[in-house]
Design a protein around this motif. Structure first.
Motif, mmCIF file in Angstrom:
data_model
loop_
_atom_site.group_PDB
_atom_site.id
_atom_site.type_symbol
_atom_site.label_atom_id
_atom_site.label_comp_id
_atom_site.label_asym_id
_atom_site.label_seq_id
_atom_site.Cartn_x
_atom_site.Cartn_y
_atom_site.Cartn_z
ATOM 1 N N UNK A 1 6.944 1.259 -8.339
ATOM 2 C CA UNK A 1 7.694 2.077 -7.379
ATOM 3 C C UNK A 1 8.921 1.338 -6.879
ATOM 4 N N UNK A 2 8.806 0.042 -6.667
ATOM 5 C CA UNK A 2 9.958 -0.738 -6.203
ATOM 6 C C UNK A 2 11.054 -0.772 -7.272
ATOM 7 N N UNK A 3 10.652 -0.821 -8.536
ATOM 8 C CA UNK A 3 11.654 -0.763 -9.604
ATOM 9 C C UNK A 3 12.395 0.566 -9.585
ATOM 10 N N UNK A 4 11.697 1.647 -9.264
ATOM 11 C CA UNK A 4 12.366 2.948 -9.185
ATOM 12 C C UNK A 4 13.395 2.946 -8.057
ATOM 13 N N UNK A 5 13.048 2.344 -6.920
ATOM 14 C CA UNK A 5 13.993 2.238 -5.812
ATOM 15 C C UNK A 5 15.250 1.502 -6.259
ATOM 16 N N UNK A 6 15.056 0.405 -6.983
ATOM 17 C CA UNK A 6 16.181 -0.421 -7.416
ATOM 18 C C UNK A 6 17.091 0.376 -8.357
ATOM 19 N N UNK B 1 0.833 -1.202 0.000
ATOM 20 C CA UNK B 1 0.000 0.000 0.000
ATOM 21 C C UNK B 1 0.875 1.263 0.000
ATOM 22 N N UNK B 2 1.899 1.253 0.843
ATOM 23 C CA UNK B 2 2.786 2.419 0.952
ATOM 24 C C UNK B 2 3.513 2.659 -0.367
ATOM 25 N N UNK B 3 4.027 1.590 -0.965
ATOM 26 C CA UNK B 3 4.717 1.718 -2.245
ATOM 27 C C UNK B 3 3.756 2.183 -3.339
#
Length: 385
Positions: free
Chosen positions: A377-382, A320-322
């Protein structure tokens, strides 16, 4: 930070070129697991109602009026397999075939939004396949499987219109129409697409289409009001409000009024009743709606095991946060962000105004929207590392 062993990293690199085949294999395995768990097609809750309706359609073309008409697509879908003589197994096979197309739509749509990046697409698809409260419905003789798949297919069709081809627009209209007919709340998906379209018109340099759309909404307001009254006509919302139910027919989790409630007078229309109740009992209704929202998104259902709840907290809450962060990322095509967020928020609003169920049958159809945004969003973090 923990360092990934070279052997694990090497294995992942060797397997990655085959990740789509592995995801397909996992999808097949999950279907077999649930078929074994439920001993084939599973009849539960309202299954008999849908099957009786489907039999009437298959045998004599009779479409039952009233409440059941709000679910017309699913009995019609079932009637096809009954008419072909394939029975329950045919229905489940059809549900699984559409689920496979929906899974592909999640992968392709996410990859397009990720500008060709397969990491986010693989993660969103993995979550969609691996989340048990999504895939298990494929063996249930209920509307959930078809509705979950149609929501995912709507997302896939929506991402395709970025190319601007006429047949992609035609596909989107077809899928949105089918989704609206699958369940009484199915209208939220075309409504989410319309909101994304309105947002695009509002931001366009030429303001005339935006003003024309607003005028159209004003002119259509009476028709929309009548349609909403029709949808709510067979629901007894005031009864659930009076009982303070957060979960339908479950009194251990309920909101209790501190003072007598002011109820709408007899003869008031369904929508007007809700408005009247909100105006005259604002504090109580606010508590009721916030309680339903918590039950809807928290995954802490009272009938679930500790392990089931723990998985929800450990996976869904971060997702949810991501997803919330992903909603604001300008690198992602804005209409898709609006569509994804609107589908989830509209479903949450519907639950807040009605009542949640003991399981996650209302959350499951929109979890794919959360998984897509979270994966992006997780891909952006990576990439930022």
């Amino acid at each position: 930070m923990m360092r990934i062993p070279d052997s694990v990293r090497g294995l992942a690199q060797r397997l990655w070129p085959h990740h789509r085949v592995l995801l397909a294999g996992l999808w097949v395995l999950v279907q077999l697991v649930f078929l074994r768990k439920f001993h084939g097609p599973h009849s539960a809750n309202d299954s008999s109602r849908y099957l009786a309706y489907a039999a009437n359609i298959a045998e004599c073309g009779y479409f039952e009026p009233g409440h059941n008409l709000r679910y017309v697509l699913y009995p019609l879908f079932q009637s096809l397999w009954l008419w072909l003589g394939l029975g329950w197994w045919g229905i489940v096979a059809g549900q699984m075939a559409i689920s496979a197309l929906a899974t592909r739509a999640i992968y392709r749509g996410t990859r397009q939004l990720a500008h060709g990046g397969s990491g986010a697409a693989a993660l969103a698809t993995l979550l969609y396949i691996g989340w048990p409260d999504i895939q298990q419905f494929n063996v249930f003789l209920l509307t959930e499987s078809l509705f979950i798949s149609l929501v995912a297919l709507s997302f896939g069709a929506f991402t395709r219109i970025q190319r601007g081809r006429p047949h992609d627009w035609a596909l989107l209209v077809l899928v949105l129409t089918l989704t609206a007919l699958a369940r009484p709340n199915g209208f939220m998906v075309p409504l989410a697409a319309a909101l994304a379209g309105l947002d695009a018109l509002r931001r366009a340099p030429n303001r005339r289409p935006w003003r024309a759309a607003l005028l159209g909404l004003v002119l259509l307001a009476p028709l929309l009001w009548a349609a909403l009254n029709h949808q709510l006509a067979t629901y007894y919302l005031m009864d659930t409000y009076q009982r303070g139910e957060l979960i339908f027919r479950y009194q251990l989790w309920a909101v209790h009024q501190a003072a007598p409630l002011q109820m709408p007078p007899n003869g008031t229309g369904p929508v007007a009743r809700v408005v009247y109740f909100a105006v005259h009992n604002p504090a109580y209704l606010a508590r009721l709606m916030l309680g339903k929202l918590f039950v809807f998104i928290s995954y802490l259902k009272p009938h679930y095991s500790l392990a089931h709840r723990a998985v929800g907290v450990l996976v869904l809450w971060p997702a949810y946060w991501l997803a919330a962060r992903g909603t604001w990322r300008t690198i992602i095509w804005r209409p898709a962000r609006v569509f994804l967020a609107a589908v989830f928020l509209l479903q949450a609003a519907i639950v807040m105004l009605t009542v949640d169920d003991w399981d996650v049958r209302f959350l499951a159809p929109v979890l794919s929207m959360v998984f897509v945004l979270a994966a992006l969003e997780l891909q952006r973090f990576r990439k930022a590392r």
